[in-house]
Every structure is written in structure tokens, then in C-alpha cells.
Design an enzyme around this catalytic site. Structure first.
Site, short mmCIF file in Angstrom:
data_model
loop_
_atom_site.label_atom_id
_atom_site.label_comp_id
_atom_site.label_asym_id
_atom_site.label_seq_id
_atom_site.Cartn_x
_atom_site.Cartn_y
_atom_site.Cartn_z
N HIS B 195 -18.29 -44.45 37.47
CA HIS B 195 -17.82 -43.10 37.18
C HIS B 195 -18.72 -42.41 36.17
CE1 HIS B 195 -15.11 -39.78 36.65
NE2 HIS B 195 -14.38 -40.24 37.62
N PRO B 196 -19.14 -41.16 36.46
CA PRO B 196 -20.12 -40.49 35.60
C PRO B 196 -19.54 -39.75 34.40
CG PRO B 196 -19.69 -39.15 37.53
CD PRO B 196 -18.87 -40.39 37.69
N CYS B 197 -18.22 -39.85 34.20
CA CYS B 197 -17.65 -38.98 33.15
C CYS B 197 -18.09 -39.35 31.74
CB CYS B 197 -16.12 -38.93 33.24
SG CYS B 197 -15.34 -40.52 33.03
N ARG B 198 -18.62 -40.58 31.55
CA ARG B 198 -19.06 -40.95 30.20
C ARG B 198 -20.58 -40.87 30.03
NH1 ARG B 198 -15.17 -43.98 27.12
NH2 ARG B 198 -13.48 -42.46 26.99
#
Lengths: 268, 255
Positions: B195-198
Site C-alpha cells: 500500500h502506497p499511503c505511507r
């Protein structure tokens, strides 16, 4: 408002799909909410058909329409508009309990996976609208409230939280970018999703037509041409002049995305 | 010369840790050039009729069948071994019996004279890695899938078992960075992804550290060197060596 009039006239059109789930030779009639997801609303289906099956024949459940596996992580209304918008109701889909097509469908071993996808969409939408500031300021229980509101069909519970995700600084005139996905039936590419602002540099409101012109110009009909495509949101064709910001605030799905289906006009 | 000009283009645009699509493509092209020189196997897959696309690479790994704690009872630590070099030829010294799970330990001499012990009750997994751009997060995203040599795709639990225990712990503590299944945005098929949210968060730290030293930076390469190893994708140090001393990954002597 036009939207409210439509809702009063045909709530089912906007809100639900009349569906027939078959597991030959058995049939089950259901009214499925457009804004929810197949795994969430089909517990009944599983329980119903399990009565006529041996436990050893039951593996992961999946749905299919005319040979095409249905992507459970898309809202039900989107699946309907994409696959069956111009067919006679009820929408006849088939349930399977074996031979899960793992090259086509994501696995869904439990509702927590659906929740994870739903929350992931909400976060992605907020990244576009508010650089994730609103969703990150919410507490875990607030996120949970969004999901529970959807799962249990509790409009007030959902919107108590969701309204925060629909706010924006007045001076901006709208969100930073509009969360949208355009689905086409005649393409390998599952959807078009790119950056698009609700307001132009010279402060004019962008419309649905502006979005399509930029992202999928083929969907539009030129003067003198015959109309080839319908542009559907929740099963209706909003006017192309409708401001995109308004659509995003009022016609987004609970996952905060505008899901736009472009389907060929029926030929008969 | 051209290499360093392009790199400084990326450096001057890096005012924040968010990438735009053009910067992403530039970073990919640079990575691709280097990969071609090193024989590392990356390719650019274009979306027909547009500049859009993604980087793609396949690789084989040998993964211990039962990856338990970091150290086994004898005190050896296990590391994933790349069975094949990037052109797909199997290394001759690898015992063919290793992939069928026979019960003995084999020691393999490395170039620098040290030994790496492999538990030969391991299995061979074929990986496919894609690097796409997420416009929502302004960051690259790693999509991947894995198959056994018989062509059976790995499920999520099996995928977890191929992750080194150290990384597994870290990922489990941070569910937002976890591995999950997702629809590939361009192909429509199920893939795993990180997941790229971080990404903006950790890339901010990486970029700051590098820019403080006044060194040029390729965002995509830096990002890949952080996330790649978690899912068995090695990013050799040779990616960072200057152009004039380029060496192929296969040779031990410079050109």
C-alpha cells in the site's frame, strides 16, 4: 433538486438492483443495494444454498453473469450498470461454490477484507480531496463508523462521519482533485483514473462533460452524430453540464468515489 | 554525461516527497538504462498509444519451505537465494536436487570467499514485479505476483511465508504498509501490492538524507531499494555506481 425528484419517482432505480441469484436449478430473489458490495449482502445466499449442498462441495463463493466473473470489490450498482444496464429486470446472476477464478477475482475470505478495501478507497479518495488530512485526523472508531454505517445500512450513522469528508475550504471552490473512476465495457483496461481538478485555473467549475472530454472523449457525441454511449452514474444519465464538484459531493458512492460507467447505447 | 544531466533534473524538482507522473517516468527511464547495462532484466511496458506504462521484471527465488524464526537451532540465518542470474540461466553450482526438497544442507561459495548455507528443503518461486505510478498518492507502487514452477499462483498466506521473518514482523506492526491483494489498475488482474499511503512519509526521510549530502537522487530507484527487498526483489549496489565504471551483474571484473 433534480436528484430528489428522481429518487421520489424511482427509488429502486437509484438505490437497488432487483436481482435473481441462481444456483441451478435453485433460484433466490433479492433486492441488492447499489452502494454495497456482493460479499456483504449475500450471506443469505450462502446460507440458503448451503441447505442443498454437501459441506465438502463448498469452497469460496463467487458470482458470475453470462460467463463473466463479477468483481466483488466493485459496488453492486457499478457491476449492474456495466454488465446489465439495458437488460430486462431481474438481473440474473449465477453463484458458484467451486473453481474460484483466481486469475480474475480477488479472494474474499471474510467481510474484513471487504472492509479493508472500502477503507482503502475512502483513504485514497481523501488523499485526492484533502491530501489525506481529514481521514488522518479521524480516529479509528470514526473509520469504523463509516464501515458499520454501510454494512448495516444506517444512513445517519454513515453520514455523521462522511460529511467531514465532503467539506472543503470555501475559498478553494471545491476539493483538491475529484476522486473518480470511468469504467468502459470495451477495453482491457479496468478503469480510467487520473488527476482532475473541480475548478479550472480561471475559476470556472468543471463539468461532467469537461471530465469526459479530457479522459474519454469517445464517450461524447459530436454535433450531428448519433449517440453511441450512455454515461451512467447510479444507473442514471446526469446532464453533461452538471458541475463535477456537485456530483462528487452528492453522487459519490459511500467509498467517496464517483463511479462512472460508459456503456454502448442499446441497438434494439 | 546525459545520465548526470537527467539526474540533476530530478534533483531540482524534488522540493517535496511527492512525485508527479513525468518525474516518475523519468526515474523509470533512468532505472531502465542502468538495468540494461547491468543485465538486471527490467522492461518498460507501455499502455498502447500513450506515454503511460509501468516497469516489469520477472525473477526466480529459492525460498525455504518452512521459514520459521530468524535463526534455526544450529544458529544459521537463512537468506533467500537467487537461483538464476538475470538472463534466466541457472547457476551451474546449484545442486539440482535442492529444488525438489531433499534433506541436506549445501554450502555455496560466494565471490568474496564467504559461504552461505542454504537449507535445501526449499522451493522455487517465480516472481513477477510491476512498478506503477499512483496519481492519488503521488508515488510509485509495487505490484507483484508469484507462481510455483508448475504455474500455480501463490495465495496470500503462501506469499507471507516467502517474506523474511524480520520484514514480516515489521509489516504486521504496520497494517497500512501491509501486503494485500488488489486489482492491477492497467491489467485488471489480481496482484499483491504494498500500500502506497505511507510512501510519502518514508521517502521524505530518504530524500532529506540524500539531499543533505548534495548527492543526486533517483526517486524511483531510492524507493525501490527500500520496498523491493521486503518482497524478495534485490536492488544491487551497482545501480548507484557511476557510468564509467559500469559492470555487468554477471561479471566479477570491470570492463
Amino acid at each position: 433538486m433534480l436528484l430528489h425528484r428522481l429518487v421520489a419517482v424511482s427509488p429502486m432505480l437509484l438505490c437497488a438492483c432487483f436481482c435473481l441469484v441462481s444456483f441451478p436449478p435453485n433460484l433466490l430473489q433479492l433486492l441488492l443495494p447499489r452502494v454495497s458490495y456482493l460479499p456483504v449482502v449475500t450471506d443469505k445466499v450462502k446460507k440458503h444454498f448451503l441447505k442443498v449442498m454437501r459441506p465438502e462441495d463448498v469452497e469460496e463463493m463467487w458470482f458470475e453473469y453470462e460467463g463473466t466473473p463479477l468483481k466483488w470489490h466493485y459496488p453492486i450498482g457499478v457491476l449492474f450498470d456495466l454488465h446489465a444496464s439495458n437488460t430486462v429486470l431481474p438481473w440474473n446472476i449465477t453463484v458458484h461454490f467451486k473453481n474460484f477464478p483466481d486469475q480474475d477475482l480477488l479472494h474474499c475470505p471474510s467481510n474484513s477484507i471487504v472492509e479493508a478495501h472500502f477503507m482503502s478507497s475512502i483513504k485514497e479518495a481523501d488523499s485526492l480531496k484533502h491530501k489525506s488530512q481529514v481521514v488522518n485526523d479521524m480516529q479509528k472508531k470514526d473509520h469504523k463508523q463509516l464501515w458499520m454505517g454501510l454494512q448495516n445500512d444506517k444512513f445517519d450513522q454513515f453520514w455523521a462521519m462522511n460529511r467531514k469528508l465532503m467539506e472543503y475550504p470555501t475559498e478553494d471552490g471545491g476539493f483538491r482533485y475529484i476522486p473518480f473512476r470511468i469504467y468502459q465495457t470495451l477495453s482491457d483496461r479496468p478503469f480510467i483514473q487520473k488527476l482532475f481538478r473541480p475548478v479550472s485555473p480561471d475559476c470556472n467549475a468543471h463539468t461532467l462533460g469537461d471530465l469526459l472530454k479530457e479522459m474519454y472523449p469517445d464517450a461524447l457525441t459530436n454535433d450531428g452524430e448519433q449517440k453511441r454511449y450512455q454515461v451512467l452514474i447510479h444507473g442514471i444519465e446526469p446532464l453533461l453540464e452538471t458541475p463535477l464538484q456537485w456530483l462528487s459531493e452528492h453522487l459519490s458512492h459511500p467509498d467517496n468515489f464517483l463511479h462512472i460507467c460508459v456503456v454502448p447505447v442499446p441497438t434494439d | 554525461m546525459w545520465f548526470s544531466v537527467c539526474v540533476s533534473l530530478i534533483l531540482s524538482d524534488m522540493s517535496c516527497s511527492v512525485l508527479d507522473e513525468q518525474q516518475f517516468r523519468q526515474g523509470c527511464q533512468l532505472l531502465l538504462q542502468r538495468s540494461d547495462q547491468l543485465g538486471d532484466g527490467w522492461s518498460w511496458e507501455a499502455v498502447q498509444g500513450s506515454e503511460e506504462g509501468y516497469l516489469r521484471k520477472t525473477a526466480r527465488r529459492s525460498v525455504p519451505s518452512d521459514w520459521g524464526p530468524l535463526h534455526d537451532q544450529e544458529g544459521f540465518s537463512f537468506h533467500p537465494q537467487t537461483l538464476c542470474d538475470s538472463t534466466g540461466h541457472e547457476k551451474e553450482e546449484q545442486d539440482p536436487a535442492a529444488s525438489t526438497g531433499s534433506d541436506f544442507l549445501s554450502a555455496e561459495e560466494q565471490d568474496d570467499g564467504s559461504y552461505t548455507v542454504t537449507d535445501s528443503s526449499s522451493r522455487v518461486v517465480q516472481y513477477e514485479y510491476h512498478i506503477l505510478f499512483s496519481c492519488s498518492y503521488g508515488a510509485p507502487v509495487l505490484y507483484f505476483r508469484a507462481f510455483t514452477l508448475e504455474g500455480k499462483s501463490l495465495a496470500l498466506e503462501e506469499m507471507w511465508s516467502t517474506i523474511h521473518p524480520n520484514y514480516r514482523l515489521r509489516l504486521q506492526n504496520c497494517p497500512l504498509s501491509a501486503i494485500s491483494q488488489q486489482e492491477h489498475p492497467l491489467l485488471g488482474q489480481p496482484f499483491f501490492f504494498l500500500h502506497p499511503c505511507r510512501t510519502e512519509e518514508f521517502m521524505g526521510l530518504v530524500l532529506q538524507a540524500v539531499q543533505d549530502q548534495g548527492r543526486p537522487v533517483n526517486y524511483v530507484l531510492s524507493w525501490l531499494s527500500v520496498v523491493g527487498p521486503v518482497v524478495g526483489l534485490d536492488v544491487p549496489l551497482q545501480y548507484c555506481t557511476p557510468l564509467h565504471s559500469a559492470v555487468s551483474l554477471n561479471s566479477t571484473k570491470p570492463d
